[in-house]
Write an enzyme that holds these catalytic residues in place. Structure first.
Site, PDB file in Angstrom:
ATOM      1  N   CYS A 194      -7.663  36.144  31.619  1.00  0.00           N
ATOM      2  CA  CYS A 194      -8.969  36.749  31.914  1.00  0.00           C
ATOM      3  C   CYS A 194     -10.128  35.764  31.900  1.00  0.00           C
ATOM      4  CB  CYS A 194      -9.242  37.881  30.923  1.00  0.00           C
ATOM      5  SG  CYS A 194      -7.883  39.046  30.785  1.00  0.00           S
ATOM      6  N   HIS A 203     -17.943  39.961  28.045  1.00  0.00           N
ATOM      7  CA  HIS A 203     -16.566  40.172  28.496  1.00  0.00           C
ATOM      8  C   HIS A 203     -16.296  41.676  28.493  1.00  0.00           C
ATOM      9  CE1 HIS A 203     -12.612  38.957  29.613  1.00  0.00           C
ATOM     10  NE2 HIS A 203     -12.040  39.502  28.553  1.00  0.00           N
ATOM     11  N   GLU A 206     -16.273  40.538  20.117  1.00  0.00           N
ATOM     12  CA  GLU A 206     -17.332  39.897  20.897  1.00  0.00           C
ATOM     13  C   GLU A 206     -18.701  40.147  20.274  1.00  0.00           C
ATOM     14  OE1 GLU A 206     -18.696  39.238  25.523  1.00  0.00           O
ATOM     15  OE2 GLU A 206     -17.436  40.969  25.043  1.00  0.00           O
ATOM     16  N   LYS A 252     -17.855  45.578  33.815  1.00  0.00           N
ATOM     17  CA  LYS A 252     -16.484  46.093  33.973  1.00  0.00           C
ATOM     18  C   LYS A 252     -16.470  47.611  33.986  1.00  0.00           C
ATOM     19  CE  LYS A 252     -13.815  42.249  31.970  1.00  0.00           C
ATOM     20  NZ  LYS A 252     -14.874  41.287  31.668  1.00  0.00           N
ATOM     21  N   HIS A 259     -11.753  45.612  35.376  1.00  0.00           N
ATOM     22  CA  HIS A 259     -11.419  44.280  34.866  1.00  0.00           C
ATOM     23  C   HIS A 259     -10.569  43.562  35.919  1.00  0.00           C
ATOM     24  CE1 HIS A 259     -10.394  40.977  32.460  1.00  0.00           C
ATOM     25  NE2 HIS A 259     -10.142  41.566  31.303  1.00  0.00           N
ATOM     26  N   PHE A 310      -6.444  36.555  26.834  1.00  0.00           N
ATOM     27  CA  PHE A 310      -5.205  36.557  26.071  1.00  0.00           C
ATOM     28  C   PHE A 310      -4.762  35.103  25.879  1.00  0.00           C
ATOM     29  CE2 PHE A 310      -3.304  41.009  27.194  1.00  0.00           C
ATOM     30  CZ  PHE A 310      -4.174  41.579  26.287  1.00  0.00           C
TER      31      PHE A 310
END
Length: 403
Positions: free
Chosen positions: A162, A294, A305, A326, A331, A390
């Site tokens: 991502c 994010h 976050e 998003k 996403h 990830f």
């Protein structure tokens, strides 16, 4: 070191087929997440996504090109054409040798891979098209952009889940700043909304079945999207000499690794990347007015976050606007940072802050000004774009209003 500016932008995503329509949709708080239209959707437990509906590849490419271009490559080429056209650059002679392509993607040609697994395993056929490998490889989009626009300089693909797009744009920024290139085509794309792509994400149990609600107490997971965002990064003096329109200045970039867990994010790792971007940009935290978060809509990401932002910004965190687009386009995995950079450009150029839509109830652990549901007019001089992947791979970009 050379200064770096953005002189072109292009996109295709669930909100729009170009930058103007995408930013207009962001400003209006439009939701591009809808029911998926694909083969075997009845076998999926998650049936929504930020899908680009009514897309016909034959409207843009001929048969020979379609045989070579996976959906993610097609999206990239369309976005790159828009960005390069806006920049006004023509890559010939010395400039062609000093310009390249760095793009991010996570799955690459996953649609092609999915279709051909079906051909071999489900249909029982023993032969596939001879161009399957060059069609599905992660560097296909980079290669085709390079060939279409005669970009003969440094070119490669970044795959960091991502954070792929932010890592790609950060590398493009670093190359121009360090003198390795005069201009770079950069950004990212993803076309993971195929049966296998969604089924794989279902297995992680982080997907929402009813919508994306970042930072909201009632959130229940992320929603996938697809598309591309592509930009022209250019050395400032080169752009100035040709009187190019400057969309924004790229002033800082930082990346970090959590080195802790393959899926669970780390506050410390995210905070190091955010703080690093401020240091690299040589700015004080009080100068930042907007963060494109994010903001995936999962409890683990959102809380981590917010904790990282609070740690880095301290008392100034109360003055920040931090939204997640998003909630509107989904996403885009490896392409997400590129499309989200458009919200930063809108904030800096238009003074319009894209909202976090679908927001219902405050989460005490995410008690920031997330610009809930409705866009806001506000003057912003510096914006950050966060991407946390990830594997614990983090990338943060800092932009300043055009000089």
């Amino acid at each position: 070191m050379a200064r770096v500016v953005i002189t072109g932008a292009g996109t295709i995503n669930a909100l729009g087929r170009d930058v103007a329509s995408t930013q207009a949709a962001m400003a209006e708080g439009v939701c591009g997440i809808s029911a998926l239209n694909m083969r075997d959707v009845d076998r999926l437990s998650v049936t929504i996504g930020g899908q680009i509906h009514s897309y016909n590849e034959a409207d843009h490419f001929n048969r020979q090109q379609i045989a070579l271009y996976d959906r993610f490559t097609q999206f990239t080429l369309l976005a790159a054409r828009e960005a390069i056209a806006q920049s006004g650059l023509i890559f010939t002679g010395e400039l062609a040798d000093q310009a390249g392509v760095i793009l991010g993607t996570s799955g690459g040609g996953l649609t092609t891979q999915d279709e051909n697994y079906r051909t071999v395993y489900e249909d029982g056929k023993n032969r596939v098209h001879p161009f399957i490998v060059p069609k599905l490889m992660n560097n296909a989009a980079t290669a085709h952009v390079s060939m279409e626009h005669n970009l003969r300089g440094p070119s490669f693909t970044v795959a960091t889940a991502c954070a792929s797009s932010n890592h790609a744009m950060g590398q493009a920024f670093t190359m121009i700043r360090g003198g390795s290139a005069k201009a770079m085509i950069t950004g990212g794309s993803e076309a993971m909304l195929c049966f296998g792509g969604i089924k794989a994400w279902e297995g992680l149990r982080v997907m929402s079945k009813d919508g994306c609600r970042p930072f909201c107490a009632t959130r229940n997971g992320m929603v996938q999207g697809e598309g591309a965002g592509v930009f022209v990064f250019e050395e400032f003096e080169h752009a100035k000499a040709r009187d190019a329109e400057i969309l924004a200045e790229v002033i800082g970039f930082s990346m970090s690794s959590d080195a802790s867990d393959i899926v669970m994010p780390s506050k410390a790792g995210a905070a190091r990347a955010i703080a690093g971007a401020l240091r690299d940009a040589q700015i004080d935290r009080s100068e930042v007015g907007y963060i494109n978060a994010h903001g995936t809509g999962t409890a683990a990401n959102d809380k981590t976050e917010c904790a990282a932002v609070a740690e880095v910004f301290g008392p100034h965190a109360d003055q920040l606007m931090m939204s997640s687009t998003k909630s509107m386009h989904g996403h885009l995995i490896g392409g997400t940072g590129a499309v989200e950079l458009l919200a930063c450009l809108m904030a800096l150029r238009e003074g319009v802050i894209a909202p976090t839509i679908n927001y219902q109830e405050t989460d005490p652990e995410c008690a920031f000004d997330v610009v809930p549901n409705v866009a806001r007019d506000a003057k912003v001089d510096v914006a950050l774009s966060n991407a946390f992947a990830f594997g614990g791979l983090n990338a943060v970009i800092a932009l300043r209003r055009a000089p």
